[in-house]
Design a protein around this motif. Structure first.
Motif, PDB file in Angstrom:
ATOM      1  N   GLN A  60       9.871  65.711   3.126  1.00  0.00           N
ATOM      2  CA  GLN A  60       8.964  64.474   3.132  1.00  0.00           C
ATOM      3  C   GLN A  60       9.313  62.955   3.496  1.00  0.00           C
ATOM      4  OE1 GLN A  60       7.379  60.768   1.817  1.00  0.00           O
ATOM      5  NE2 GLN A  60       8.941  61.353   0.311  1.00  0.00           N
ATOM      6  N   VAL A  61      10.754  62.583   3.258  1.00  0.00           N
ATOM      7  CA  VAL A  61      11.289  61.164   3.787  1.00  0.00           C
ATOM      8  C   VAL A  61      11.166  61.421   5.546  1.00  0.00           C
ATOM      9  CG1 VAL A  61      11.754  60.523   1.672  1.00  0.00           C
ATOM     10  CG2 VAL A  61      13.448  61.646   3.172  1.00  0.00           C
ATOM     11  N   PHE A  62      11.759  62.594   5.843  1.00  0.00           N
ATOM     12  CA  PHE A  62      12.343  62.933   7.135  1.00  0.00           C
ATOM     13  C   PHE A  62      11.136  63.243   8.286  1.00  0.00           C
ATOM     14  CE2 PHE A  62      14.424  65.219  10.786  1.00  0.00           C
ATOM     15  CZ  PHE A  62      15.309  63.996  11.165  1.00  0.00           C
ATOM     16  N   ALA A  63       9.925  63.816   7.670  1.00  0.00           N
ATOM     17  CA  ALA A  63       8.994  64.231   8.590  1.00  0.00           C
ATOM     18  C   ALA A  63       8.390  63.058   9.717  1.00  0.00           C
ATOM     19  CB  ALA A  63       7.631  64.485   7.730  1.00  0.00           C
ATOM     20  N   PRO A  64       8.422  61.839   9.511  1.00  0.00           N
ATOM     21  CA  PRO A  64       8.038  61.276  10.703  1.00  0.00           C
ATOM     22  C   PRO A  64       9.038  61.033  11.615  1.00  0.00           C
ATOM     23  CG  PRO A  64       7.598  59.927   8.429  1.00  0.00           C
ATOM     24  CD  PRO A  64       8.342  61.030   8.130  1.00  0.00           C
ATOM     25  N   THR A  65      10.366  61.305  11.404  1.00  0.00           N
ATOM     26  CA  THR A  65      11.194  61.227  12.207  1.00  0.00           C
ATOM     27  C   THR A  65      11.279  62.758  12.983  1.00  0.00           C
ATOM     28  OG1 THR A  65      12.815  59.711  11.187  1.00  0.00           O
ATOM     29  CG2 THR A  65      13.750  61.091  12.769  1.00  0.00           C
ATOM     30  N   LEU A  66      11.252  63.746  12.319  1.00  0.00           N
ATOM     31  CA  LEU A  66      11.101  65.113  13.005  1.00  0.00           C
ATOM     32  C   LEU A  66       9.915  65.100  13.943  1.00  0.00           C
ATOM     33  CD1 LEU A  66      11.638  68.102  13.337  1.00  0.00           C
ATOM     34  CD2 LEU A  66      10.386  68.421  10.893  1.00  0.00           C
ATOM     35  N   ASN A  67       8.869  64.503  13.608  1.00  0.00           N
ATOM     36  CA  ASN A  67       7.427  64.907  14.297  1.00  0.00           C
ATOM     37  C   ASN A  67       7.747  63.896  15.813  1.00  0.00           C
ATOM     38  OD1 ASN A  67       6.484  66.012  12.046  1.00  0.00           O
ATOM     39  ND2 ASN A  67       5.212  64.387  11.509  1.00  0.00           N
ATOM     40  N   VAL A  68       8.553  63.363  15.953  1.00  0.00           N
ATOM     41  CA  VAL A  68       8.483  62.588  17.225  1.00  0.00           C
ATOM     42  C   VAL A  68       9.918  63.245  18.121  1.00  0.00           C
ATOM     43  CG1 VAL A  68       9.535  60.679  18.324  1.00  0.00           C
ATOM     44  CG2 VAL A  68       7.987  60.350  16.376  1.00  0.00           C
ATOM     45  N   LEU A  69      10.966  63.891  17.344  1.00  0.00           N
ATOM     46  CA  LEU A  69      12.074  64.397  17.898  1.00  0.00           C
ATOM     47  C   LEU A  69      11.617  65.871  18.335  1.00  0.00           C
ATOM     48  CD1 LEU A  69      14.951  63.944  15.452  1.00  0.00           C
ATOM     49  CD2 LEU A  69      14.629  62.688  17.884  1.00  0.00           C
ATOM     50  N   THR A 116       3.133  64.340   3.709  1.00  0.00           N
ATOM     51  CA  THR A 116       3.528  65.175   4.960  1.00  0.00           C
ATOM     52  C   THR A 116       2.273  65.531   5.674  1.00  0.00           C
ATOM     53  OG1 THR A 116       6.027  65.699   3.943  1.00  0.00           O
ATOM     54  CG2 THR A 116       5.121  67.057   5.736  1.00  0.00           C
ATOM     55  N   PRO A 117       1.342  66.210   5.084  1.00  0.00           N
ATOM     56  CA  PRO A 117       0.005  66.606   5.859  1.00  0.00           C
ATOM     57  C   PRO A 117      -0.452  65.419   6.686  1.00  0.00           C
ATOM     58  CG  PRO A 117       0.000  67.687   3.657  1.00  0.00           C
ATOM     59  CD  PRO A 117       1.114  66.550   3.719  1.00  0.00           C
ATOM     60  N   PHE A 118      -0.613  64.355   6.014  1.00  0.00           N
ATOM     61  CA  PHE A 118      -1.077  62.970   6.686  1.00  0.00           C
ATOM     62  C   PHE A 118      -0.113  62.681   7.758  1.00  0.00           C
ATOM     63  CE2 PHE A 118      -2.163  58.633   7.154  1.00  0.00           C
ATOM     64  CZ  PHE A 118      -3.608  58.700   7.227  1.00  0.00           C
ATOM     65  N   ASP A 119       1.318  62.715   7.354  1.00  0.00           N
ATOM     66  CA  ASP A 119       2.284  62.462   8.853  1.00  0.00           C
ATOM     67  C   ASP A 119       1.947  63.306   9.963  1.00  0.00           C
ATOM     68  OD1 ASP A 119       3.497  60.241   7.464  1.00  0.00           O
ATOM     69  OD2 ASP A 119       4.899  61.651   6.587  1.00  0.00           O
ATOM     70  N   LEU A 120       1.599  64.504   9.759  1.00  0.00           N
ATOM     71  CA  LEU A 120       1.464  65.762  10.768  1.00  0.00           C
ATOM     72  C   LEU A 120       0.050  65.234  11.391  1.00  0.00           C
ATOM     73  CD1 LEU A 120       2.481  68.974   8.884  1.00  0.00           C
ATOM     74  CD2 LEU A 120       3.354  67.823  11.002  1.00  0.00           C
ATOM     75  N   TYR A 121      -1.133  65.037  10.499  1.00  0.00           N
ATOM     76  CA  TYR A 121      -2.357  64.541  11.167  1.00  0.00           C
ATOM     77  C   TYR A 121      -2.177  63.158  12.074  1.00  0.00           C
ATOM     78  CZ  TYR A 121      -7.111  62.165  11.283  1.00  0.00           C
ATOM     79  OH  TYR A 121      -8.124  61.416  11.522  1.00  0.00           O
ATOM     80  N   ASP A 122      -1.440  62.376  11.747  1.00  0.00           N
ATOM     81  CA  ASP A 122      -0.918  60.939  12.268  1.00  0.00           C
ATOM     82  C   ASP A 122      -0.348  61.373  13.759  1.00  0.00           C
ATOM     83  OD1 ASP A 122      -1.048  58.160  12.721  1.00  0.00           O
ATOM     84  OD2 ASP A 122       1.053  58.188  12.171  1.00  0.00           O
ATOM     85  N   SER A 123       0.686  62.544  13.596  1.00  0.00           N
ATOM     86  CA  SER A 123       1.382  63.027  14.858  1.00  0.00           C
ATOM     87  C   SER A 123       0.563  63.525  15.820  1.00  0.00           C
ATOM     88  CB  SER A 123       2.428  63.433  14.630  1.00  0.00           C
ATOM     89  OG  SER A 123       3.355  62.798  14.056  1.00  0.00           O
TER      90      SER A 123
END
Length: 901
Positions: A469-478, A529-536
């Motif tokens: 949950q805390v790492f998803a925004p980083t993972l989604n870029v890498l 996390t679904p919203f982070d995925l949507y953002d990415s």
């Protein structure tokens, strides 16, 4: 020669790496652009669908959308293969060339499966199960135009056909919630089968996650079943020619045991390379046992399979003080070893013990707890090319016993993970920060083996929901994590429903002892996390599919105070887990009030679910959750914030949460204006950071956002000083002690070379590596303004002693890049030079210190820029909208020295 200004660089089906055996009847399509056109945008597109039984149909759509567009034709049926082509029409009248892919459906209906699970004899359930082999023969038709293998297992498999290994996967089919989802893969056998002849299909089957020992405190076996089994069928030109059933046979082989945590034992004397060919004797093979078909849904996963992504040679052969031989691979990673040269003839048994670190010169195995992480090879046969089959380890060092003289050219390390596309790259002028970013990447690779895990080495390796949950925004870029996380979130929901709405702390869920724990931060993965995925990735289907999960968490999972609607203050929370000031024996004893953290997350999750509801058209829910978030905010301020804006839990984490989540009262509430609250929170956060001597004082909840909070509050100089701090706890202190991955604790290794005495001591955890998000968006200057990076913000914010940085991201639309450097002219005036690239069909907001022109068309070189783009010192910070189309641009502007801090 005509130069085409814009082309489609990639056409993709859903989030599949290869669209063979997909699970959607109406798959969405996406395409990336490349080219050198200026100010190019898509005005329309055409999709051409060619089916086997009809001429192609062309569908034209007037739209600028090129990410996850709707399927235009009739739905696919099981195993149907179609040719899909796309081209785009520019608003300037240009047309891209056609680009095509072949899309093939998998087995979309349960009745398409004729195969049943098959297994070997019953084995004891209280010890490791020996892997076994199954095989069958069939005669292929004289003509084999299209041959497919559909395969999965209750456990792990490795398939061979006619003596040839099929596919390059490891630990297939991966770990899922086996009671609900069972992943199958589709392989093309068209070039493998021998037409008109007898063919042999066989497979190794191992216990894996299905029946093997998992988890800590000694772990437990048989989490999903007691009998590993294979399910497979071969289909040639639409007809099933072979399927697992009672006519198959089984036998053991050279692998005596192979456990995920403990490792493998292999007897090379029993090896038989012909077992999956017609040349082998089957006299000792016995009939298999059929099992009942699984109740779980057979699904085609969009997550990429686990593959070998790199090999590493040892960099040093060490003789320890105790006389042991240890190979140092120079990098902590997850995977296994491969023998590349035959050991000496006098070797009878060789053992390989794996560990991440050395402690006082010897292999540091205590952090492994109950994971033996040891592979044993019995010599006597050929070992060239041998590698363990159904295990993996997290390690940098391998202690080798029984092989005198083992050297650099004898063994290689094999790096494995779910082979997501690498999309984000960062580098800068600061060597230690570059190493920090590399460490984040390596920890990401190590902890994405089938599921997002906490660590790859000890007796755990579980899908902790709070970590991702805390790492998803980083993972989604890498990495392109869209299919990987989308598939995992499906298991989150089914395991959550089994608990009546509570979100398991690990998914797949095997920790029965934790079922009564309802944890903020961890459970909020269902919303955030679904919203982070949507953002990415701009995938609204992710929001639709997971919406019920988010609602279930907020309405059934959260234990509330009946008066305020906030969390029940008696509820146990981990919240800011592993804060540096927490003692080693009590990692949850953090300075920040745990219920405050939970309540801040509750407000943020409620507000976010309202945004999700609005995106997917659930307008009544959107209004309800928005109003609820504001009511919770009012209650929060009554509980935690004084009328003059002082937070009762006066910590870095508490203030960072309020700033990043934007938790402020209504302007007419009678309290301070939101902007005044933000100012006071930011100033206080700066003082606390300075008081702590710029050391990190945050745990799981605060660490991912602390630098962002400082930057948002106008305290960028504090953010950079904290980022560059070398004193423990800091991001750079482990690097100074030789870290090549992110540690679970800032002091997992103590300065004297001793391992931290705490039980929670891993040297490969990605959670604290979420700082890379700051490197990507603030130092590197790239972030999305609209979902899927359709609109991009380019805003590098230099600081500290960093004098240059490069950030690139292969977005759903194409390559985005920002490269900046500080230079001095002849008059010793410091300038910021920025070079940027934006893909066609997107728009960027360029925000630089001193850029005063706001309506400049993209230009191909610095010499063509107007002189006003080199303004006076301390010119105001403004932004410019810019649609590029791929041409690299260079802007120069004066750099206000005070932003260095």
């Amino acid at each position: 020669m005509t130069v085409i200004p814009v082309t489609i660089s990639r056409l993709q089906c859903e989030h599949y790496e290869v669209p063979l055996g997909i699970g959607e009847a109406k798959p969405r399509l996406s395409w990336r652009f490349a080219g050198e056109a200026k100010d190019w945008s898509q005005a329309a597109y055409e999709l051409r669908i060619t089916r086997s039984d009809s001429p192609h149909n062309t569908f034209r759509v007037e739209s600028s959308q090129s990410v996850l567009v709707a399927w235009p034709s009739e739905p696919l049926v099981s195993a149907e293969s179609v040719r899909v082509e796309a081209r785009a029409f520019g608003s300037d009248g240009t047309i891209t060339p056609w680009v095509g892919i072949t899309v093939e459906a998998g087995l979309l209906e349960r009745e398409d499966w004729t195969a049943v699970p098959i297994t070997c004899e019953e084995q004891p359930t209280d010890q490791p199960r020996r892997p076994f082999r199954v095989r069958s023969t069939f005669k292929a038709p004289e003509s084999c135009t299209n041959a497919r293998l559909y395969v999965t297992a209750l456990g792990l498999y490795e398939v061979h056909v006619n003596g040839r290994r099929i596919g390059d996967e490891y630990l297939a089919p991966g770990w899922t919630s086996y009671k609900h989802h069972l992943v199958y893969r589709t392989f093309d056998l068209s070039d493998v089968l021998i037409p008109g002849e007898e063919n042999v299909v066989g497979a190794w089957v191992g216990e894996g996650w299905y029946a093997g020992r998992l988890a800590f405190r000694g772990g437990w076996r048989n989490n999903y079943g007691t009998r590993p089994a294979l399910i497979a069928q071969v289909v040639v030109d639409g007809s099933v020619v072979c399927a697992t059933g009672g006519d198959w046979t089984w036998n053991y082989g050279a692998v005596l045991n192979s456990e995920l945590l403990n490792g493998e034992t292999y007897d090379s004397r029993l090896a038989d390379d012909t077992w999956s060919t017609s040349n082998t004797s089957v006299a000792s093979w016995a009939p298999v046992t059929e099992l009942l078909p699984p109740n779980a849904e057979l699904v085609s996963s969009q997550a990429p399979p686990v593959r070998e992504v790199d090999t590493l040679r040892p960099i040093e052969v060490i003789t320890t003080p105790a006389g042991k031989t240890v190979l140092d691979f120079g990098q902590n990673f997850a995977g296994l070893i491969r023998i590349v040269r035959q050991p000496p003839q006098f070797s009878t048994e060789i053992t390989f013990r794996h560990a991440e670190v050395l402690e006082h010169g010897e292999l540091g195995v205590r952090p492994l707890r109950h994971a033996a992480a040891t592979d044993t090879v019995i010599c006597g046969g050929s070992l060239v090319g041998y590698q363990p089959k159904f295990t993996s380890h997290g390690f940098r060092y391998v202690e080798v016993a029984g092989w005198d003289g083992v050297g650099f050219d004898d063994i290689v390390g094999v790096v494995i993970h779910s082979a997501m596309e690498r999309t984000g790259h960062f580098s800068c002028s600061h060597k230690l920060i570059n190493q920090l970013h590399r460490n984040v990447v390596w920890s990401t690779i190590s902890n994405t083996i089938s599921i997002p895990t906490d660590c790859p080495q000890r007796d755990e390796r579980l899908g902790w929901t709070g970590d991702i949950q805390v790492f998803a925004p980083t993972l989604n870029v890498l990495f392109d994590s869209s299919g990987f996380l989308k598939s995992w979130l499906r298991d989150v929901f089914v395991d959550q429903k089994a608990l009546g709405g509570n979100v398991p702390v690990t998914v797949p869920d095997i920790l029965d002892d934790f079922h009564n724990q309802r944890l903020a931060v961890w459970g909020d993965v269902t919303v955030l996390t679904p919203f982070d995925l949507y953002d990415s990735y701009a995938d609204t289907d992710i929001l639709r599919e997971q919406y019920a999960s988010g609602k279930l968490w907020l309405e059934k999972g959260v234990v509330r105070d009946r008066t305020t609607g906030l969390w029940d203050p008696e509820q146990l929370q981990l919240s800011d887990w592993l804060a540096p000031k927490a003692p080693p024996e009590s990692p949850g004893d953090c300075p920040t009030d745990s219920i405050l953290v939970a309540d801040a997350y509750l407000i943020h999750a409620t507000r976010t679910l309202g945004k999700i509801a609005q995106v997917i058209g659930e307008n009544d829910d959107a209004a309800r959750y928005s109003a609820e978030a504001q009511a919770l905010t009012t209650a929060f301020y009554q509980e935690y914030v004084t009328p003059k804006g002082r937070v009762m839990s006066d910590t870095q984490t508490a203030l960072a949460l309020l700033l990043i989540f934007g938790i402020y009262p209504e302007p007419e509430s009678g309290l301070l204006d939101p902007s005044e609250h933000a100012k006071r929170f930011g100033e206080r956060l700066g003082k606390l950071v300075e008081k702590d001597n710029w050391k990190v004082a945050t745990g799981f909840a605060g660490t991912p956002i602390i630098l962002h909070a400082l930057a948002k509050a106008g305290q960028l100089h504090h953010a950079y000083r904290m980022l560059q701090s070398r004193d423990c706890p800091s991001w750079l202190s482990p690097i100074l002690l030789g870290a090549t991955t992110i540690w679970e604790r800032w002091d997992s290794m103590l300065a004297d070379g001793s391992i931290n005495p705490g039980e929670m001591t891993s040297f490969n955890h990605y959670a604290l590596g979420s700082v890379a998000s700051f490197l990507h968006s603030v130092v590197g200057g790239l972030s999305p303004v609209e979902p899927g990076w359709k609109r991009i913000r380019i805003q590098p914010q230099p600081g500290g002693t960093i004098t240059s940085a490069t950030m690139s991201f292969n977005s759903p639309y194409g390559l985005v890049k920002c490269e900046w450097r500080m230079e001095r002219n002849d008059q010793e005036v410091e300038r910021l030079e920025v070079e940027i690239r934006v893909p066609p069909n997107t728009t960027a907001e360029v925000i630089l210190p001193g850029l005063s022109e706001t309506n400049i068309k993209a230009s191909p070189s610095l010499s063509q820029l107007p002189i006003s783009l080199v303004p006076l010192l301390r010119a105001p910070l403004v932004q410019k909208e810019w649609n590029d189309g791929g041409v690299q641009q260079i802007y120069k502007c004066s750099h206000p020295p005070d932003i260095f801090g």
